[in-house]
Motif scaffolding. Structure first.
Motif, PDB file in Angstrom:
ATOM      1  N   ASP A 452       4.601  -0.983   4.036  1.00 49.03           N
ATOM      2  CA  ASP A 452       4.083  -2.321   3.759  1.00 49.03           C
ATOM      3  C   ASP A 452       3.971  -2.462   2.243  1.00 49.03           C
ATOM      4  O   ASP A 452       3.583  -1.519   1.545  1.00 49.03           O
ATOM      5  N   TYR A 460       0.905 -10.320  -0.079  1.00 50.50           N
ATOM      6  CA  TYR A 460       0.574  -9.303   0.914  1.00 50.50           C
ATOM      7  C   TYR A 460       0.319  -9.924   2.288  1.00 50.50           C
ATOM      8  O   TYR A 460      -0.321  -9.311   3.145  1.00 50.50           O
ATOM      9  N   ARG A 463       3.947  -8.020   6.358  1.00 51.99           N
ATOM     10  CA  ARG A 463       4.060  -6.563   6.371  1.00 51.99           C
ATOM     11  C   ARG A 463       5.365  -6.182   7.053  1.00 51.99           C
ATOM     12  O   ARG A 463       5.537  -6.405   8.249  1.00 51.99           O
TER      13      ARG A 463
END
Length: 513
Positions: A452, A460, A463
């Motif tokens: 990830d 973020y 993933r």
């Protein structure tokens, strides 16, 4: 797969010849070089009947390479460590509103400091190869052109860590993180950037040329040109189709010059380029003209110059499906000898496959397959077979590597339970094995991604790793898909049905999760 299969008349050089005006297109293709390969005979469109895998495991050839991939800006962190200067992605991420969650490439997966731990993890999975990229800003941090030994020493340690565990390095020289000092001088709009890249590449070949590695000059020049210079959604955030066209040509010129420097350096290993390619399916096979142009824009604008030494004449212009840049200006960028340089012979072609697209008669891209959590990704495993067999049929023989293929988790939360990715891998491995059995010279596969990481403009919030990373603690936790992948690697074969076994040497937390 959709309940009702769509017409799978994938655009290839063969089906291109069935479109309106095919005679002129064929003549143009044949006239581009004196020794151009013969134009294949038109064939019928592929059957829309879904392919059924055999009931037994599908085995891969002895020596097939199984690996995983990352890129520097997405995993390294330590953005100011050891003399590194900003790249265009540092600058882009610092602008308000450019990254979905407002994040940056710090700390990412902290691999700059944790590469030994990650090399142990790779070894535990049985990976035979690891694809990573070198940060140009670490090796040549300023416009003086001076090589920073700290950056060189870091990547030497990474390479040594891999070698010590029997893992073959696959080194990408440019994965979109152009040094900001190069961008300040004009970036890929300027022809001189190809010269700067050649000098940087030479420094890398001199530093690491003793290593038997697979080198890739560029990662996805299409994405960097289009998304970064035409759509503006990636760094450097420009919005001009003419600028994007210039970025296409100058990146490809940089690629060719780096290949020439590689040969002159006497470096060990092999060299190629990583192209993201996408099968294009007309929604109405009776009207494929716009889909032919989309195929030219998405695929042949990159494949043809690299493998045939010519640009297609239907990729750039004002018709539906084309890159809407001025074709006269684009042609003017091409100086004498450029195409010969771009077509410098390669040792392999790296293929990056994420899915397919449909195109209606008006040139609009449409959904023809289910999407992943990334809305742009239309998942069709059979498309990988279509792509690989198309490359083998339409271009000179060359070894192929799949250097990216993957899918994001449905949630941004940390998880090790990823059944969708596991099934994605299973079905795509089957199509890769199918292609090999039909004569495609496919030699390796790299899952995207090992970890990830920082997913570009998504930050973020997506993933893609087979290993989960808690970005607060930097703990690594192999997902179920990592266990499945380890089993495939150990057997050198893909099982016929959904798979639930686990290799005991992998972190047991992934099982408990």
């Amino acid at each position: 797969m959709p309940d009702t299969p769509f017409p799978r008349a994938v655009i290839t050089r063969r089906t291109l010849l069935t479109a309106a005006g095919a005679g002129a297109v064929a003549a143009a293709l044949a006239a581009c070089t004196a020794d151009a390969p013969p134009v294949p005979t038109p064939t019928a469109a592929p059957s829309p009947t879904p392919w059924s895998p055999p009931s037994e495991p599908m085995r891969f050839p002895t020596g097939f390479t199984w690996g995983a991939a990352t890129s520097a800006f997405q995993v390294e962190g330590s953005l100011a460590a050891d003399g590194r200067t900003p790249s265009v992605w540092d600058t882009f991420a610092a602008r308000a509103g450019t990254i979905r969650d407002g994040s940056t490439g710090e700390p990412a997966a902290d691999q700059y400091r944790r590469y030994e731990e990650d090399a142990d993890l790779m070894a535990s999975l049985g990976l035979g190869a690891y694809r990573f990229s070198i940060s140009w800003s670490r090796v040549v941090p300023t416009s003086t052109g001076t090589i920073d030994s700290r950056g060189v020493d870091h990547y030497r340690r990474v390479i040594d860590a891999l070698a010590g565990r029997g893992i073959r390095p696959a080194i990408t020289l440019f994965h979109w993180d152009l040094p900001q000092w190069v961008q300040d001088a004009g970036g890929w709009i300027r022809r001189e950037t190809a010269d700067l890249f050649a000098e940087y590449a030479t420094a890398c070949f001199e530093a690491f040329g003793d290593v038997d590695a697979d080198w890739m000059t560029l990662n996805e020049p299409k994405t960097h040109a289009y998304v970064g210079h035409w759509y503006g959604a990636h760094a450097p955030g420009l919005r001009s189709s003419d600028v994007a066209a210039a970025a296409v040509h100058h990146q490809l010129l940089a690629h060719g010059r780096a290949v020439e420097r590689f040969r002159l350096s006497g470096a060990a290993g092999r060299i190629g380029i990583a192209l993201n390619l996408i099968p294009v399916y007309p929604t109405d096979p009776a009207q494929p003209e716009a889909a032919v142009r989309v195929d030219a824009r998405e695929n042949r604008l990159f494949l043809d110059p690299v493998l045939l030494g010519t640009y297609p004449d239907d990729a750039v212009g004002g018709e539906a499906g084309q890159l809407p840049a001025d074709p006269v200006t684009f042609t003017g960028l091409q100086k004498s000898g450029d195409l010969e340089t771009i077509a410098a012979p390669l040792d392999f072609l790296a293929v990056q496959y994420y899915g397919v697209t449909g195109v209606n008669p008006g040139g609009r891209e449409t959904q023809v397959a289910p999407t992943s959590a990334a809305p742009w990704q239309q998942v069709l495993p059979e498309g990988l077979y279509d792509l690989l067999t198309r490359l083998a049929a339409d271009y000179p023989a060359i070894p192929l590597l799949i250097t990216e293929n993957g899918i994001p988790d449905r949630s941004p939360a940390v998880t090790v339970d990823d059944p969708e990715r596991l099934e994605f891998f299973r079905t795509h491995f089957q199509q890769a094995a199918r292609a090999i059995s039909d004569g495609v010279p496919l030699e390796g596969y790299y899952a995207w991604s090992l970890l990830d990481n920082f997913e570009w403009a998504e930050g973020y919030t997506q993933r893609w790793g087979i290993v989960a990373v808690d970005f607060e603690t930097q703990e690594r936790m192999p997902k179920r898909s990592a266990g499945f992948y380890a089993d495939v690697i150990a057997a050198n074969a893909v099982p016929p049905a959904k798979h639930t076994s686990w290799i005991g040497s992998i972190n047991p937390r992934a099982v408990a999760g």
